[in-house]
Design an enzyme around this catalytic site. Structure first.
Site, PDB file in Angstrom:
ATOM      1  CG  ASP A  18      -2.026   1.001   0.835  1.00 35.77           C
ATOM      2  OD1 ASP A  18      -2.156   1.947   0.209  1.00 35.77           O
ATOM      3  OD2 ASP A  18      -3.377   0.787   1.803  1.00 35.77           O
TER       4      ASP A  18
HETATM    5  C1  BGC Z   1      -5.005   3.431   0.075  1.00 39.61           C
HETATM    6  C2  BGC Z   1      -4.889   2.374  -0.989  1.00 39.61           C
HETATM    7  C3  BGC Z   1      -4.959   3.056  -2.525  1.00 39.61           C
HETATM    8  C4  BGC Z   1      -3.630   3.864  -2.192  1.00 39.61           C
HETATM    9  C5  BGC Z   1      -3.344   4.421  -3.555  1.00 39.61           C
HETATM   10  C6  BGC Z   1      -3.956   4.408   0.297  1.00 39.61           C
HETATM   11  O1  BGC Z   1      -3.836   5.478   1.002  1.00 39.61           O
HETATM   12  O2  BGC Z   1      -5.074   2.460   1.480  1.00 39.61           O
HETATM   13  O3  BGC Z   1      -6.387   1.685  -0.865  1.00 39.61           O
HETATM   14  O4  BGC Z   1      -4.771   2.266  -3.407  1.00 39.61           O
HETATM   15  O5  BGC Z   1      -3.916   4.690  -1.174  1.00 39.61           O
HETATM   16  O6  BGC Z   1      -4.167   5.607  -3.564  1.00 39.61           O
END
Ligand code: BGC
Length: 738
Positions: free
Chosen positions: A273
Site C-alpha cells: 500500500d
Molecule cells: C489506500 C489504497 C490506495 C492507495 C493509492 C492508500 O491510501 O489505502 O487503498 O490504493 O492509497 O491511492
C-alpha cells in the site's frame, strides 16, 4: 450460473494434470473464472518472463520494483508509475485507484456505485461487468493497472472503508471479487486485490496490530483473498498498512510467503500500500515484490536494494523472482504486448446507463408495510421529498475509493458539501456527487401529474450540521400536506477520516429526529438510506417502507426513483448485518472505544455468525432483502457426490404477480467445535416471471465443508454438515442432509 461453471471445472481439472508444473493452483475447490482458463498461455508467460529477466541489467530490474508517485506521462498521473524498458519491449505501467471508477487526478471518469452495492446485488456476472466497465475507462485513459479490488471483511461495522469492500462474509466477498477481477483482466488491465490483510478498521491505520489466530485467519479474513487469488489470478495483491500478529503486513513472511505464495501458489506480485513498506531486506525476503512510494521514507529504491544485494541480505535470485513476477503478470494480462495508449474517447453515456443498472440491482428493500411500494405515479398528486440533498446530489465514499472528476458534474469547489470539519475541499473529502438527474427530478419524471416538493438542506449549507427545529417542522408540515413523503438519509464515510463513532444517523446530524417527525405527520413515509455501512433505525416501526440505496453512483437519482415506482423490482440482499444497537455488534466492547491493536477475540463469530452464536436478533440480518413479488421454496435434494462435493438442489417459484429475482442462499452447519451455527457456502440469483419455477443447483465443494486444523496446519474435511437453504441467513426455508 453456478451450474454452468462445472463443465469448465472438469476441463480445468483434466488439463491441470498435464499442465506446466508452475501452474498448480487449479482445483475443484477454486474453479478458474473464464479469463483465467488458459493454463498453457500461463506457462508460456512464465517462460517468456524468465527469458526477459535473463536479458536485463541490474538497473533495469531495480526500475521495475519501485513506483514513483505521479511521475508518469499520463495526464493526471494516477497513483503510481513504473518506467518500462523500451529496448526489451517492456512498456511503462501507470496505475490508478478504481474502486468506483478511475481515481485519476484530472481525467473525467464515470462514478459507479460503491462496491458494497455490487456485493448487495449477489450477482457474479454483474460484478464481472463492473470490473470490465471500469477497466475499459482505465485503459482509455492510459492506465494498465486498477487498484480497486478491496475486500477486507466488515468485522468492524463502523469501518470507514466498508463502502469500498464486499461485506461480512468471506465466500460472498471472495466470489464477487474473483468475478470483478476476471472482468478487469479480461480488458487487459492488471487487477489488484487489497488490503492484505487484517486491515478491518481505519483507527490506528498506520500500524495497528491486528491479532488474529490462525484458524480465524484461514476461515475468515484470508478466505476472500484466497478465493479471488486462486480463481481469478489477479496480477497483484496489495499488502496493508497494519501489522498482523506483531509484524507489518508488508514484511510478514507468514501471510506473504507461507500462505499467499506457497499455500495458494500465487504467481503474481505483492505490492505495498502507499507508504506501507517498512524495510528493505526483511520486506523483500518476506515476500514484498514492489514498493509504492509516497515518500519521504522509501525502502526499495535502486540504491537500497543494490546495497542489500551487495551485502548479501537479498539474493539476486530473489530480485529476479520479483521482476519475473511483474513481467509474468504483464505478459499474461496482455499489457506487455498491447499497453494502453490513453487519450481515447470514453462513451460516458453508455457507462452511465450501466451504472444505473448496477445501482438498481443492488438496492435492498428492507421494509414494505401494506405494500406501500411501489408507488403508483398516476394516483399521487402531492409528493414530498425531504433531506439528503435529494434535490441535487447523492453520497459517495471519500478517500482513494472516490472518483475525482465525475463527468456528470462534481461540485466545483464543493460548496458546503464536504465532510464534517468543512476545512478545505478536495476530491478526497468531498462525498457529494452532483447529479444530472437528482432524486427529486427523477421522481417528478415518473409522476408527471404530481407536485413534487423538496424540503431540507440546500447545496450551500453543511449537509451534516444538525437540522434546525424549524427545518424539521417545515418538513413535517410539507409531509402532512402530501400523499407520500420520501425522506432521504445519508451516512458519510471515507478513508483517512477515521471510522464512524456509531452506526447512528444521529451522529453527526439529527436525521433520526427528522424521520420521526415526518413519519408522525404522514403514515406513508418512505425512507431511502444512502450509506456504505449498516445504520441504526430507531424509527423502523414508524415508517412504512425503507430502501437501502448504498452510495448509488452518478445515475443514483434515476435508479432510486425506478425502484420506488416499480420500474425496477428490487432484488438486492444485505451483505452486512444491520444491528438494532451499536452495543450488539461484535466490536463494541463496553463503551464502543476502538482498540489501537485490535484482538479478534470473537474468532469465527463475526458478522451474522456473531448474531447467530450469541442469539442476538439483528434489525435486518445478513442475506435479507424483500421484493415486490415473493418466492416459494420446495423439493430440497442433497446429493453427496464422489470427491466430497454436495449437489444441493431445490425449486424456487415466483408465486407473486410481477417478475422478480431471488437470491436463494445455501448455508452449512459444520459439526465441529468452535464453528458458528451456519456459514454461507453458495448461492444463485434467479430471475423468474410470475408463476415461473426453476430448479436451482448449488455445488458445495469440499473446502466449504472444511475447517482449519491448527494441530496439523491444514484443512480438515468435516463430514455430515447440515444443509440450510434460505432467503436470508435467518429466513431458512428448507433444510436436511446430514
Ligand atoms: C489506500 C489504497 C490506495 C492507495 C493509492 C492508500 O491510501 O489505502 O487503498 O490504493 O492509497 O491511492
Amino acid at each position: 450460473m453456478q451450474k454452468k461453471l462445472w463443465p469448465a471445472v472438469a476441463l480445468a481439472a483434466t488439463v491441470s494434470a498435464a499442465a506446466h508444473a508452475e501452474i498448480p493452483n487449479l482445483s475443484l475447490d477454486f474453479p478458474p473464472t473464464p479469463s483465467t482458463l488458459n493454463v498453457f498461455a500461463s506457462a508460456a508467460a512464465h517462460r517468456r518472463a524468465e527469458t526477459l529477466v535473463n536479458k536485463m541489467t541490474l538497473d533495469e530490474k531495480l526500475q521495475l520494483i519501485h513506483s514513483e508517485y505521479q511521475m508518469s506521462a499520463v495526464p493526471g498521473g494516477g497513483g503510481g508509475y513504473i518506467q518500462g524498458v523500451p529496448r526489451l519491449g517492456i512498456p511503462d505501467i501507470n496505475m490508478v485507484d478504481s474502486a468506483t471508477g478511475s481515481g485519476s487526478t484530472v481525467q473525467p471518469s464515470t462514478t459507479f456505485p460503491a462496491t458494497i452495492a455490487v456485493a448487495a446485488s449477489w450477482d457474479r456476472r454483474l460484478s464481472s461487468d463492473f470490473g470490465k466497465q471500469i477497466a475499459i475507462q482505465l485503459r482509455q485513459q492510459g492506465f494498465a493497472m486498477g487498484l480497486g479490488g478491496g475486500t477486507n471483511l466488515a468485522r468492524e461495522p463502523r469501518g470507514g472503508r466498508l463502502f469500498e469492500y464486499l461485506g461480512e462474509d468471506p465466500v460472498l466477498a471472495g466470489e464477487m471479487l474473483a468475478w470483478r477481477t476476471d472482468g478487469t483482466q479480461s480488458q487487459k488491465v492488471i487487477a489488484t486485490i487489497k488490503h492484505y490483510m487484517g486491515n478491518e478498521q481505519e483507527h490506528n491505520r498506520n500500524g495497528g496490530n491486528s491479532q488474529i489466530d490462525e484458524r480465524t485467519m484461514r476461515e475468515l479474513y484470508l478466505l476472500p483473498f484466497e478465493i479471488a487469488a486462486r480463481r481469478a489470478q489477479p496480477g497483484s495483491v496489495m499488502c496493508s498498512y497494519n501489522r498482523v500478529n506483531g509484524t507489518y503486513a508488508c514484511e510478514n513472511s507468514h501471510i506473504l510467503n507461507d500462505v499467499l505464495k506457497n499455500d495458494w501458489q500465487f504467481q503474481g506480485q505483492v505490492q505495498s500500500d502507499w507508504g506501507a513498506a517498512q524495510s528493505t531486506a526483511p520486506a523483500i525476503n518476506a515476500g514484498l515484490d514492489e514498493e509504492e512510494d509516497v515518500g519521504p521514507t522509501v525502502y526499495l529504491t535502486p540504491d537500497a536494494v543494490k546495497q542489500a544485494i551487495a551485502n548479501g541480505s537479498v539474493s539476486t535470485a530473489r530480485l529476479n523472482d520479483m521482476v519475473e513476477r511483474k513481467l509474468y503478470v504483464m505478459i499474461r494480462t496482455g499489457v506487455m504486448d498491447d499497453p494502453p495508449k490513453g487519450g481515447a474517447t470514453i462513451d460516458f453515456a453508455a457507462a452511465n446507463a450501466f451504472t444505473q443498472s448496477v445501482a438498481e440491482q443492488s438496492m435492498v428493500l428492507l421494509k414494505n408495510a401494506n405494500n406501500q411500494l411501489p408507488l403508483a405515479g398516476g394516483s399521487l398528486s402531492r409528493i414530498a421529498v425531504i433531506g439528503g440533498h435529494a434535490d441535487a446530489a447523492v453520497l459517495t465514499g471519500g478517500g482513494s475509493g472516490n472518483t475525482r472528476d465525475p463527468v456528470t458534474g462534481s461540485f466545483a469547489g464543493c460548496g458546503g458539501l464536504t465532510f464534517g470539519t468543512e476545512t478545505g475541499c478536495s476530491w478526497w473529502t468531498n462525498p457529494w456527487l452532483k447529479l444530472n438527474v437528482p432524486i427529486v427530478s427523477a421522481i417528478q419524471a415518473l409522476a408527471p401529474q404530481a407536485k413534487v416538493t423538496f424540503a431540507g438542506n440546500s447545496d450551500q449549507q453543511s449537509p451534516f450540521r444538525a437540522y434546525t427545529q424549524q427545518e424539521i417542522s417545515q418538513a413535517a408540515t410539507l409531509a402532512a400536506n402530501s400523499d407520500v413523503a420520501v425522506v432521504v438519509v445519508a451516512q458519510p464515510a471515507g478513508e483517512d477520516i477515521g471510522d464512524l463513532t456509531s452506526l447512528s444517523l444521529a451522529n453527526p446530524s439529527n436525521q433520526d429526529a427528522l424521520v420521526e417527525a415526518v413519519a408522525q405527520a404522514n403514515p406513508h413515509t418512505i425512507v431511502v438510506v444512502e450509506s456504505g455501512n449498516p445504520v441504526l433505525m430507531p424509527w423502523k416501526d414508524s415508517v412504512s417502507a425503507i430502501v437501502e440505496a448504498w452510495y448509488p453512483g452518478e445515475a443514483g437519482g434515476k435508479a432510486i426513483a425506478d425502484v420506488l415506482f416499480g420500474k425496477v423490482n428490487p432484488s438486492g440482499k444485505l451483505p452486512v448485518t444491520f444491528p438494532v444497537r451499536d452495543q450488539d455488534t461484535p466490536t463494541w466492547g463496553t463503551n464502543g472505544a476502538f482498540a489501537a491493536d485490535p484482538v479478534y477475540s470473537e474468532k469465527l463469530d463475526m458478522g451474522y455468525r456473531w448474531y447467530d452464536s450469541q442469539n442476538i436478533t439483528p434489525m435486518f440480518e445478513f442475506g435479507y432483502g424483500l421484493s415486490y413479488t415473493h418466492f416459494a421454496y420446495s423439493g430440497l435434494s442433497v446429493a453427496r457426490l464422489p470427491g466430497g462435493l454436495i449437489d444441493v438442489s431445490f425449486n424456487v417459484r415466483n408465486d407473486g404477480r410481477v417478475a422478480g429475482a431471488e437470491v436463494p442462499q445455501v448455508y452449512l452447519g459444520v459439526p465441529y467445535q468452535g464453528e458458528p451455527p451456519r456459514r454461507l457456502v453458495g448461492w444463485d440469483k434467479v430471475g423468474l416471471n410470475p408463476g415461473e419455477s426453476r430448479r436451482v443447483h448449488v455445488m458445495v465443494t469440499p473446502r466449504m465443508q472444511s475447517v482449519w486444523d491448527t494441530t496439523n496446519n491444514r484443512w480438515q474435511y468435516v463430514p455430515g454438515s447440515r444443509v440450510y437453504v434460505g432467503a436470508s441467513s435467518r429466513d431458512i426455508r428448507l433444510q436436511g442432509g446430514n
